[in-house]
Design a protein around this motif. Structure first.
Motif, PDB file in Angstrom:
ATOM      1  N   MET A  94       0.827  -1.209   0.000  1.00 48.53           N
ATOM      2  CA  MET A  94       0.000   0.000   0.000  1.00 48.53           C
ATOM      3  C   MET A  94       0.859   1.256   0.000  1.00 48.53           C
ATOM      4  SD  MET A  94      -3.287  -0.930   2.319  1.00 48.53           S
ATOM      5  CE  MET A  94      -4.716  -1.393   1.326  1.00 48.53           C
TER       6      MET A  94
ATOM      7  N   TYR B 285      -5.302   8.189   1.454  1.00 51.14           N
ATOM      8  CA  TYR B 285      -4.579   7.102   2.126  1.00 51.14           C
ATOM      9  C   TYR B 285      -4.875   7.136   3.614  1.00 51.14           C
ATOM     10  CZ  TYR B 285      -0.445   4.382   3.689  1.00 51.14           C
ATOM     11  OH  TYR B 285       0.405   3.478   4.270  1.00 51.14           O
TER      12      TYR B 285
ATOM     13  N   VAL C 285      -6.926   4.258  -0.560  1.00 58.12           N
ATOM     14  CA  VAL C 285      -6.098   3.151  -0.101  1.00 58.12           C
ATOM     15  C   VAL C 285      -6.225   3.086   1.412  1.00 58.12           C
ATOM     16  CG1 VAL C 285      -3.759   2.211  -0.039  1.00 58.12           C
ATOM     17  CG2 VAL C 285      -4.534   3.490  -2.052  1.00 58.12           C
TER      18      VAL C 285
ATOM     19  N   ASP D 263      -5.574   0.964   4.881  1.00 56.27           N
ATOM     20  CA  ASP D 263      -4.779  -0.100   5.499  1.00 56.27           C
ATOM     21  C   ASP D 263      -5.465  -0.594   6.768  1.00 56.27           C
ATOM     22  OD1 ASP D 263      -2.815  -1.859   6.212  1.00 56.27           O
ATOM     23  OD2 ASP D 263      -1.183  -0.406   6.218  1.00 56.27           O
TER      24      ASP D 263
END
Length: 263
Positions: A56, A88, A168, A170
């Motif tokens: 990532m 992100y 994105v 995580d």
């Protein structure tokens, strides 16, 4: 169990070929090749330590010592034009505890879209992002006084500023209660369906695989599979994605043993 149909796309949001990351003496990612379709939820699943976070970081352009091809929204990963097009969210909430929810978002919005002329647009973006993550009633609460799940949602709201084309995330649901996990997954699918947002979401919880349009299954720095949940279950003769994953792990281990014995 959820079924999704893939839609044809002219160009993937992310395309990787022979993607390799070396950290010290260790090769963390080994010659990966995969695509992430636009406007879909792609799950990046695998056990902790398999390289998901490294992958990532490579996609958003913050990982060092990356070789191979990695294109994001038609540009090399980390290209300056991707700054406002990619959102992100890291595993740890990226918020300031001594600021309120709105103050946190105001700060990051000013970085993304500076200048007095953009003030009205920033206010609208902040209000929308707070509503997206269902924190409207906590707008004036200090981030440090929020629960862990609420702080995660503030980080997600920051990533949603400016309506990014690619998100994105995580492990955004780690440690959350089942109700909040469900609500976040509903938001993810709303973003994909209504805003044409592409989402790349990592997790080590295999039941979340059933919520994705497409899956990248990882183990030990390698991609074991790049396919839809239905296709993976069919290909391995499994009832669940978790069983399919274990089948692929066992097959990869058997192939590795065969290679060792034939040398």
């Amino acid at each position: 169990m959820m079924n999704f149909s893939s839609r044809p796309t002219e160009e993937p949001a992310v395309h990787a070929q022979d993607l390799t990351v070396v950290r010290g003496p260790r090769t963390v990612l080994r010659g990966l090749g995969f695509t992430v379709p636009r406007g879909q939820v792609t799950g990046l699943l695998g056990p902790s330590g398999c390289g998901k976070s490294t992958l990532m970081r490579a996609v958003v352009g913050t990982q060092a010592k990356v070789s191979g091809t990695l294109d994001v929204l038609g540009h090399p990963a980390g290209h300056p034009t991707l700054r406002t097009r990619v959102g992100y969210v890291t595993q740890a909430p990226s918020v300031y505890d001594d600021l309120t929810v709105r103050q946190n978002l105001d700060y990051f919005a000013a970085i993304l879209d500076p200048g007095r002329a953009a003030a009205d647009r920033r206010r609208e973006d902040v209000t929308r992002a707070i509503a997206d993550v269902d924190l409207t009633t906590h707008t004036d609460a200090l981030a440090g006084n929020l629960s862990g799940g609420q702080r995660n949602r503030v980080s997600l709201a920051v990533a949603l500023l400016g309506t990014p084309e690619l998100l994105v995330l995580d492990e955004p649901t780690v440690g959350l209660d089942p109700v909040l996990r469900r609500d976040l997954w509903q938001l993810f699918h709303t973003l994909a369906a209504e805003r044409d947002t592409t989402l790349l979401i990592s997790s080590h919880v295999m039941d979340e695989a059933e919520r994705c349009h497409r899956l990248l299954l990882m183990r030990d720095g390698e991609i074991l599979a790049d396919d839809t949940p239905d296709a993976l279950r069919t290909r391995t003769g499994s009832e669940t994605v978790e069983a399919a994953f274990l089948h692929l792990v066992d097959r990869a281990a058997a192939q590795a043993r065969t290679k060792e014995t034939t040398r």
